[in-house]
Design a protein around this motif. Sequence first.
Motif, short mmCIF file in Angstrom:
data_model
loop_
_atom_site.label_atom_id
_atom_site.label_comp_id
_atom_site.label_asym_id
_atom_site.label_seq_id
_atom_site.Cartn_x
_atom_site.Cartn_y
_atom_site.Cartn_z
N UNK B 65 68.84 -76.94 20.58
CA UNK B 65 67.97 -76.58 21.11
C UNK B 65 67.25 -75.26 21.16
N UNK B 66 66.80 -75.27 19.47
CA UNK B 66 66.04 -74.63 18.98
C UNK B 66 64.29 -74.80 18.97
N UNK B 67 64.32 -76.35 19.18
CA UNK B 67 62.91 -76.54 19.79
C UNK B 67 62.62 -75.73 21.25
N UNK B 68 63.81 -75.14 21.93
CA UNK B 68 63.35 -74.56 23.77
C UNK B 68 63.83 -73.54 23.76
N UNK B 69 63.94 -72.81 22.68
CA UNK B 69 64.42 -71.12 23.28
C UNK B 69 62.99 -70.82 23.30
N UNK B 70 62.80 -69.44 23.73
CA UNK B 70 61.76 -68.94 24.70
C UNK B 70 61.51 -68.01 23.77
N UNK B 71 62.49 -67.58 22.26
CA UNK B 71 61.70 -67.07 21.83
C UNK B 71 61.69 -67.01 20.62
N UNK B 80 66.08 -76.55 11.80
CA UNK B 80 66.91 -77.49 13.17
C UNK B 80 68.07 -77.53 13.01
N UNK B 81 69.19 -77.62 13.79
CA UNK B 81 70.47 -78.34 13.09
C UNK B 81 70.09 -79.60 14.19
N UNK B 82 71.70 -80.57 13.91
CA UNK B 82 71.90 -81.93 14.48
C UNK B 82 71.59 -82.14 16.25
N UNK B 83 71.04 -83.24 16.63
CA UNK B 83 71.13 -83.46 17.83
C UNK B 83 71.81 -85.15 17.73
N UNK B 84 72.79 -85.10 18.15
CA UNK B 84 73.71 -86.49 18.18
C UNK B 84 73.77 -86.59 19.87
N UNK B 85 73.58 -87.78 20.39
CA UNK B 85 73.94 -87.77 21.76
C UNK B 85 75.05 -89.08 21.38
N UNK B 86 76.17 -89.08 22.14
CA UNK B 86 77.36 -89.99 22.16
C UNK B 86 76.71 -91.48 22.90
N UNK B 108 71.52 -70.93 27.62
CA UNK B 108 72.02 -72.25 27.98
C UNK B 108 70.70 -72.84 29.19
N UNK B 109 69.50 -71.41 29.45
CA UNK B 109 68.75 -72.07 30.15
C UNK B 109 67.69 -73.22 29.26
N UNK B 110 67.46 -73.12 27.49
CA UNK B 110 66.95 -73.48 26.50
C UNK B 110 67.59 -75.31 25.80
N UNK B 111 69.11 -74.88 26.46
CA UNK B 111 69.49 -76.38 26.59
C UNK B 111 69.63 -76.83 28.21
#
Lengths: 316, 175
Positions: B65-71, B80-86, B108-111
């Motif tokens: 969610x890093x790219x969507x954080x408000x801070x 950046x950490x890993x995003x893996x969609x099933x 969670x808001x960012x998520x």
Amino acid sequence: MNNHLLSINDLSREEILNVLGTAAELEKITSGPTKKLPTLRGRTVVNLFFEDSTRTRISFETAAKRLSADVINFSAKGSSVSKGESLKDTAQTLQAMGADAVVIRHGSSGAAQRLADSGWISASVINAGDGTHEHPTQALLDAFTMSKSFPERNGDFTGLKVAIVGDILHSRVARSNVLLLAKLGAEVTLIAPPTLLPVGIDTWPVRTSYDFDESLESFDVVMMLRIQLERMNNFYFPSEREYSRRYGLNENRLLRMKNGSIVMHPGPMNRGLEISAASADSSRSVIVDQVGNGVSTRMAVLYLLLGGVPLSEVSS
Amino acid sequence: MSAILESADIDRALKRISHEIIERNHGVSSVVLLGIPTRGAYLAARIASILKDLGSEVPLGTLDITMHRDDLRLRPPRPLLSTVLPAGGIEGKDVVLVDDVLFSGRTIRAALDALGELGRPKTVQLAVLVDRGHRELPIRADFVGKNLPTSSHESVKVSLSEVDDIDCVEITGAR
């Protein structure tokens, strides 16, 4: 990462690997249905181009827009530069408009450094090619392309055999690539006629050769450079035809290349001069991939330079 | 420093959450687990393996969610950490987000924003190991391992054997 990206020398090995890792993640995220991320919303990126460019400018523009930054494109043609405005006055105009990052391409080596050190602006300066000096984001995207082309290496460049062929003398791409590949442990061979190798080449961390055919079979990567006719104010080789025969990548040489090896070219290509059309469009060619990888790499650079708290505010 | 939850407590909490996920969704046919790295991803993997033991295999992924954080502008750039969609994606699925600690609700808001970029799930649910209160946004968890009343100057530390060699949840005093 520093406030600016002026030269590959500014980056440590770890920072380079961080850029490549970030680019890989960003590529994954933006390959989905929505390509846009909100990360740089409200930031302004200025593309300040004193020299012509297709790929680099569009690539930076796309990267900045995918991160939701505002983009201002400035090209010297049609601006007050053609009325004689200096770099300083142009820079101060950009400062007054609140630019957060300036992507600069300039015909003079050291222009980006000058802009960053002058105190004219507080924005991050990203060198997008300065004269015959450096083009760091091209080297980063080339390394990203190589790491994707050899997935079995898991980002390990140790012992990767890279040939850079052609107009080394005028090539900022070659300089940045040599610095970067040396930091990552690749083995670089520069291949060019003696007239197109710069003075002091023996101090570079590379092998050199005048003969393209000598060890063609051993290279994992063959990177062809453009013959920069616009910078050639002298006679560097007898004829284009002779150059093409001795140093061009033609079908015969393509067939001799090692299994699994790749052909790269930073573009724009002189088809038929340093690279034949068949080689440029062959299955070994990753030239079009380089362009796509450029966007992810430049997103990573913009994110790492602008994504966090500005360094100026950390120190205060 | 005292351990609030130990390894066995964490196991029990995750087992209960797994059963609750099945109950809430009337089976797991459309459930997708998405863990928020780093520790949420390991918790999601543990829940997936418990569900598998119960005979219900669910798709598992991670969501950075890093790219969507408000801070972002308050700290140096984060890696950046890993995003893996099933493989099946999240379109029309019941997505269960998994995180270790629910605090301000900003993660969670960012998520939720990050999820919106990836597709349109039918429902989004939230499972957390610890809910420590002090919400700053109108967000609540659907599945909670342990409600932990804390004071806002304390911090909650979750250790998981996958990264920290030990399973435990601790409260540490003022930083």
